[in-house]
Design an enzyme around this catalytic site. Structure first.
Site, PDB file in Angstrom:
ATOM      1  N   TYR A   1       0.853  -1.197   0.000  1.00  0.00           N
ATOM      2  CA  TYR A   1       0.000   0.000   0.000  1.00  0.00           C
ATOM      3  C   TYR A   1       0.882   1.238   0.000  1.00  0.00           C
ATOM      4  CZ  TYR A   1      -4.137  -2.872   1.045  1.00  0.00           C
ATOM      5  OH  TYR A   1      -5.162  -3.782   0.984  1.00  0.00           O
ATOM      6  N   GLU A   2       0.375   2.327  -0.614  1.00  0.00           N
ATOM      7  CA  GLU A   2       1.223   3.517  -0.784  1.00  0.00           C
ATOM      8  C   GLU A   2       1.575   4.190   0.540  1.00  0.00           C
ATOM      9  OE1 GLU A   2      -1.236   5.732  -3.431  1.00  0.00           O
ATOM     10  OE2 GLU A   2      -2.365   6.688  -1.837  1.00  0.00           O
ATOM     11  N   SER A   3       0.906   3.798   1.615  1.00  0.00           N
ATOM     12  CA  SER A   3       1.254   4.327   2.923  1.00  0.00           C
ATOM     13  C   SER A   3       2.605   3.780   3.404  1.00  0.00           C
ATOM     14  CB  SER A   3       0.172   3.961   3.929  1.00  0.00           C
ATOM     15  OG  SER A   3      -0.043   2.565   3.922  1.00  0.00           O
TER      16      SER A   3
END
Lengths: 271, 244
Positions: B42-44
């Protein structure tokens, strides 16, 4: 004895955040500095340029309260829920204050902070090629690699006047420790002229935590204790994200009247 | 059906950069079914997450607790996505056009839009740098348009060779999975053509929800209906904090 860097939140905000400043409140879904944002609203700051990769509820609130004249961002929405109604209202009708935007991608914004933190005027990345954003955003350009001749994207460094982050804890000297999703907090603090960290608590010693980063006291101007200061986002190891509050914001923010009622409550409820 | 079809297109052992919403549901479904070794990113900054419930946002705590590693946002984009290390990018959008370009920025003109959408997020670079891109979107006439109002993320540009000219190193969208069927780019024209219908859907229905003269592949397939196991697993996926 506690360091003079450890201050009350109202005092720290009044010292560090001024009308017209470029202000970055960072925290990527996690550790979002809501308490500090609310204090900025209470103190009635105006004409701020608000910088943030993911302007979500906290910036919707600041925009609705009339604190901002410009927004610099890469994704503006209520994650998993929908739109930011106050941001949309300000953009389309100028209520309560006209708002301009400077729009990037996440990779572009992240690299702008990296350049700012590194003391460089710009950053290089593989990005934006073929997209329409460069036509509308003048902080996106291109640069030719001196070694290969390849054309790459260039983005202007971000150097906010003040960065605000929230963290799990600080020690009595004002060294700040945070862990979990790290976002761009370190880069935001190191790119800014002034920096404020709010923390859940002050402890005698910063026990090491896997994956944690520490922001040394000497890169921060003030540290303020703000328990649950990231709610309704979350502080890993302290409390969880209040998903119901994110969903409820959709109704609260949808019209000016219900938002104004919310704002009055916030202003009367001095922390 | 859309989530099931999307989950089937992920292979075990692949690494997958996941956006929130439909892509997240499909990727988590795949990991519970045929692809237990699927690496979810995930881009987090969470790498190799194995959440036991679906996150509401891309940064929920549940993604951290189950992650192999958590890195900063500059690192996830610069070290992991940009060099082409990720096999599949899973995207969605408000509009997609005949060449698979995606719009998540505005409907209408940029300066005075009819609808202001959330914007780019990680999508432009996911579309550029993942080895391949799979798009998951409900097929509606207003969303499947001849030309998007704004190119947020590049698919196949305006035709063959455009990606190479732009220096985009991934293959771009290889499949668009909708609630009606599957569209894939024609190898010669790069234009999306209908290659599969979900069970019970007609070609007329698909045409009625597509804003260009959609060509139909001569080898049109029918998607196998969801199995009992797929349906049970899908229904068992709860979103964090949901009451049901």
């Amino acid at each position: 004895m506690a360091s003079p860097k450890i201050q009350s939140l109202p005092h720290a905000v009044s010292e560090l955040v001024h009308d017209g400043d470029v202000v970055a409140l960072e925290g990527f879904t996690h550790l979002i500095p809501f308490a500090a944002g609310h204090e900025i609203i209470r103190q009635g700051r105006r004409d701020l340029t608000l910088v943030r990769m993911t302007p979500d509820l906290v910036y919707d609130q600041l925009i609705g309260a009339g604190c901002a004249s410009k927004l610099v961002f890469s994704w503006g929405g209520n994650p998993g829920v929908g739109s930011l109604h106050r941001m949309r209202d300000a953009l389309s009708t100028g209520w309560p204050a006209p708002l301009t935007i400077e729009e990037h991608s996440h990779a572009g914004m992240a690299n702008r902070y990296v350049a700012g933190a590194s003391g460089l005027p710009f950053a290089v990345l593989r990005g934006y090629a073929g997209t329409e954003l460069p036509e509308h955003t003048d902080t996106i350009s291109t640069v030719t690699c001196p070694f290969t001749g390849e054309e790459l994207a260039a983005v202007k460094a971000i150097n906010p006047d003040v960065a605000v982050v929230h963290a799990q804890r600080a020690d009595r000297d004002g060294n700040v420790q945070l862990w979990g999703i790290l976002g761009v907090q370190k880069e935001a603090v190191l790119s800014a002229t002034r920096a404020l960290a709010t923390v859940e608590e002050v402890v005698d010693e910063l026990t090491p935590v896997p994956g944690a980063i520490v922001l040394p006291a000497w890169v921060l101007d003030a540290v303020a204790v703000a328990p649950r200061g990231a709610a309704p986002s979350y502080a890993h190891g302290y409390y969880e994200r209040d998903n119901a509050a994110y969903k409820a914001w959709d109704a609260t923010s949808r019209d000016r009247e219900s938002f104004t009622t919310w704002l009055k409550t916030l202003q009367e409820d001095a922390s | 059906m859309m989530s099931v079809a999307a989950s089937r297109s992920l292979r075990d052992g692949q690494s997958c950069f996941v956006g929130i919403g439909l892509p997240s549901t499909a990727a988590n479904l795949a990991r519970r079914l045929h692809a237990p070794a699927l690496v979810l990113i995930y881009e987090s900054g969470t790498i190799g997450t194995e959440p036991d419930e679906l996150p509401l946002s891309i940064g929920d705590g549940i993604l951290v607790d189950s992650a192999l590693s958590v890195v900063s946002v500059p690192e996830i984009f610069n070290y992991w996505l940009q060099p082409g290390r990720i096999d599949v990018g899973f995207l969605s959008g408000a509009q997609i056009d005949r060449f698979g370009n995606i719009n998540t920025t505005v409907i209408g003109e940029y300066d005075e839009p009819a609808v202001r959408l959330p914007g780019s997020g990680g999508a432009p670079e996911i579309a550029a740098s993942c080895r391949e891109v799979i798009v998951v979107m409900r097929q509606r006439l207003r969303a499947f348009v001849s030309q998007v109002d704004f190119v947020t993320s590049v698919g196949h540009g305006s035709g063959p060779g455009d990606r190479a000219r732009l220096g985009l190193r991934g293959a771009g969208p290889v499949r668009v999975i909708t609630d009606l069927g599957v569209l894939e780019p024609d190898p010669d024209s790069a234009e999306l053509v209908l290659t599969a219908l979900h069970t019970g859907v007609t070609i007329e229905q698909v045409h009625a929800e597509t804003g260009w003269e959609l060509e139909v592949s001569p080898d049109l397939r029918i998607t196998a209906p969801p199995t009992e196991q797929e349906l049970t697993t899908l229904r068992g996926l709860r979103t964090v904090g949901s009451s049901s």
